[in-house]
Design an enzyme around this catalytic site. Structure first.
Site, mmCIF file in Angstrom:
data_model
loop_
_atom_site.group_PDB
_atom_site.id
_atom_site.type_symbol
_atom_site.label_atom_id
_atom_site.label_comp_id
_atom_site.label_asym_id
_atom_site.label_seq_id
_atom_site.Cartn_x
_atom_site.Cartn_y
_atom_site.Cartn_z
ATOM 1 N N HIS A 198 0.947 -1.109 0.053
ATOM 2 C CA HIS A 198 -0.109 -0.059 -0.061
ATOM 3 C C HIS A 198 0.858 1.406 -0.069
ATOM 4 O O HIS A 198 1.577 1.616 0.920
ATOM 5 C CB HIS A 198 -0.949 -0.059 1.203
ATOM 6 N N HIS A 201 -2.795 6.901 -0.268
ATOM 7 C CA HIS A 201 -3.909 7.115 0.609
ATOM 8 C C HIS A 201 -3.127 7.969 1.982
ATOM 9 O O HIS A 201 -3.860 7.598 3.098
ATOM 10 C CB HIS A 201 -4.460 5.994 1.178
ATOM 11 N N TYR A 203 -0.271 7.345 3.524
ATOM 12 C CA TYR A 203 0.372 6.638 4.522
ATOM 13 C C TYR A 203 2.088 6.744 4.372
ATOM 14 O O TYR A 203 2.476 7.358 3.450
ATOM 15 C CB TYR A 203 0.026 5.091 4.610
HETATM 16 C C1 LIG Z 1 -14.913 1.217 4.480
HETATM 17 C C2 LIG Z 1 -13.780 1.457 3.570
HETATM 18 C C3 LIG Z 1 -12.466 0.827 4.184
HETATM 19 C C4 LIG Z 1 -11.290 1.062 3.188
HETATM 20 N N1 LIG Z 1 -10.085 0.360 3.418
HETATM 21 C C5 LIG Z 1 -9.121 0.432 2.756
HETATM 22 C C6 LIG Z 1 -7.988 -0.326 2.844
HETATM 23 O O1 LIG Z 1 -7.729 -0.723 3.988
HETATM 24 N N2 LIG Z 1 -6.768 -0.200 2.178
HETATM 25 C C7 LIG Z 1 -7.070 0.606 0.831
HETATM 26 O O2 LIG Z 1 -5.978 0.413 0.003
HETATM 27 N N3 LIG Z 1 -7.981 1.018 0.613
HETATM 28 C C8 LIG Z 1 -9.240 1.023 1.370
HETATM 29 N N4 LIG Z 1 -10.383 1.795 1.023
HETATM 30 C C9 LIG Z 1 -10.536 2.556 -0.268
HETATM 31 C C10 LIG Z 1 -10.974 1.325 -1.242
HETATM 32 O O3 LIG Z 1 -10.215 0.296 -1.624
HETATM 33 C C11 LIG Z 1 -11.684 2.237 -2.708
HETATM 34 O O4 LIG Z 1 -10.409 2.506 -3.218
HETATM 35 C C12 LIG Z 1 -12.318 3.305 -2.255
HETATM 36 O O5 LIG Z 1 -13.421 2.977 -1.694
HETATM 37 C C13 LIG Z 1 -12.802 4.022 -3.754
HETATM 38 O O6 LIG Z 1 -13.918 3.070 -4.292
HETATM 39 P P1 LIG Z 1 -15.109 3.637 -4.500
HETATM 40 O O7 LIG Z 1 -15.280 4.997 -4.946
HETATM 41 O O8 LIG Z 1 -15.928 2.613 -5.560
HETATM 42 O O9 LIG Z 1 -15.681 3.364 -3.096
HETATM 43 C C14 LIG Z 1 -11.562 1.628 1.936
HETATM 44 C C15 LIG Z 1 -12.846 2.058 1.568
HETATM 45 C C16 LIG Z 1 -14.006 1.932 2.260
HETATM 46 C C17 LIG Z 1 -15.209 2.659 1.892
#
Ligand SMILES: Cc1cc2nc3c(=O)[nH]c(=O)nc-3n(C[C@H](O)[C@H](O)[C@H](O)COP(=O)(O)O)c2cc1C
Length: 324
Positions: A198, A201, A203
């Protein structure tokens, strides 16, 4: 496009039967030892389909890179933890999850995470972390704190004040690479098909990449080459363990000021992500996962042009189902 969705796709050496991939999503359902339990196993098993790919929630490589466990009010009340993969117990617990996913014919990638300055030192009060005797955060590329004001520092409704991080020394950077390698070793032991770094985001790796945080004057700061160095060293360390075609990388390019993760931004994001992705071409990766920012910021065209920079077929892995 609709037809393409259910056509096979090669990822590394594996052949997926369709392209609907479960995006990594933190669920905070693990035990106090940060080990996946039966609820976690059930979650992944439910989403496993024959020939499909799942990516796990962010899985911490060490206590230092673990964000404060009560960062979200709901978590504080509910008491669930994120997973880690530095202990034997965590590894064995993940092994059960992987087995149940494999039993349904699906593949699974373990997303490895070090959150850098998003960690807070009150993680030391966590009973499990307290006993580990391992280093704790917050650490980062430089001692640049997350801005406490507004949306930028508070992307996930974080209601804790953020402490300024400590800049990692060169020796510690090498130790963090070892921690990634060791976590990857555990992931293989647990039976994962892929490991994912990762690097987005807001990090730790993202903090090294971006000049709003990285103010270093040594070989890890300044030029783009230097700011990408840590990413590539982590990639190398993990590749040494997992081998070709089993490693994925996640990046989250954002080109607009108002879309940021934990207050991390770059003065020239186009150049930064172009350089970072082109550099990844020299490694035998299985896939690149790019986050598409929710509220605009990166057009589909920009996403496609970034995807096309990488020499292998990442654009085929284009559809992610996420849960809210
Ligand atoms: C509840 C939640 C938890 C997430 N946790 C992570 C994570 O642990 N690692 C990560 O890389 N992205 C995480 N994401 C981001 C998702 O992988 C994804 O990129 C993001 O939801 C955007 O996609 P969407 O617009 O279809 O929701 C999380 C998203 C949500 C909604």
């Amino acid at each position: 496009m609709a037809n393409d969705l259910f056509t096979p796709c090669q990822v590394g050496t594996l052949q997926l039967t369709h392209r609907v991939v479960l995006a990594p999503m933190s669920r905070y359902r693990c035990s106090k030892e940060m080990a996946p339990n039966s609820l976690v196993g059930e979650y992944y098993e439910q989403r496993a389909t024959s020939g499909g790919l799942l990516i796990t929630e962010a899985t911490h490589i060490n206590p230092e890179g673990t964000p404060i466990w009560n960062i979200y009010p709901a978590i504080r009340e509910g008491g669930g933890e994120a997973p880690g993969i530095w202990t034997e117990e965590q590894t064995m617990a993940y092994q059960k999850v992987v087995k149940s996913v494999h039993a349904k014919g699906a593949y699974i990638s373990c997303q490895l995470q070090h959150c850098g300055r998003v960690a807070q030192d009150n993680i030391k009060d966590h009973p499990f972390v307290k006993e580990s005797g391992l280093p704790i955060g917050p650490v980062s590329a430089s001692a640049t704190p997350i801005s406490s004001s507004g949306e930028r520092g508070n992307h996930y409704n974080w209601d804790q004040p953020s402490l300024p991080p400590r800049a990692l020394t060169i020796k510690e950077i090498s130790r963090v690479c070892d921690d990634y390698a060791s976590a990857a070793r555990n992931a293989l032991k647990a039976g994962f098909d892929f490991v994912e770094i990762h690097a987005g985001h807001g990090y730790l790796i993202n903090q090294f990449l971006c000049d709003s945080v990285n103010k270093r004057t040594d070989q890890y700061g300044g030029s783009l080459k230097n700011r990408c160095r840590f990413l590539y060293e982590v990639v190398e360390a993990v590749l040494d363990v997992v081998g070709s075609d089993r490693l994925g990388v996640r990046l989250s390019p954002t080109f607009e000021e108002h879309i940021q993760y934990f207050d991390v931004s770059d003065s020239d994001p186009e150049k930064l992500y172009e350089t970072a992705i082109q550099g990844l071409n020299s490694f035998p990766l299985a896939y690149l996962l790019l986050t598409e920012p929710r509220a605009g910021g990166l057009s589909s065209q920009q996403i496609m042009s970034l995807r096309s920079l990488l020499h292998y077929q990442v654009h085929d892995l284009g559809v992610f189902i996420t849960e809210r």
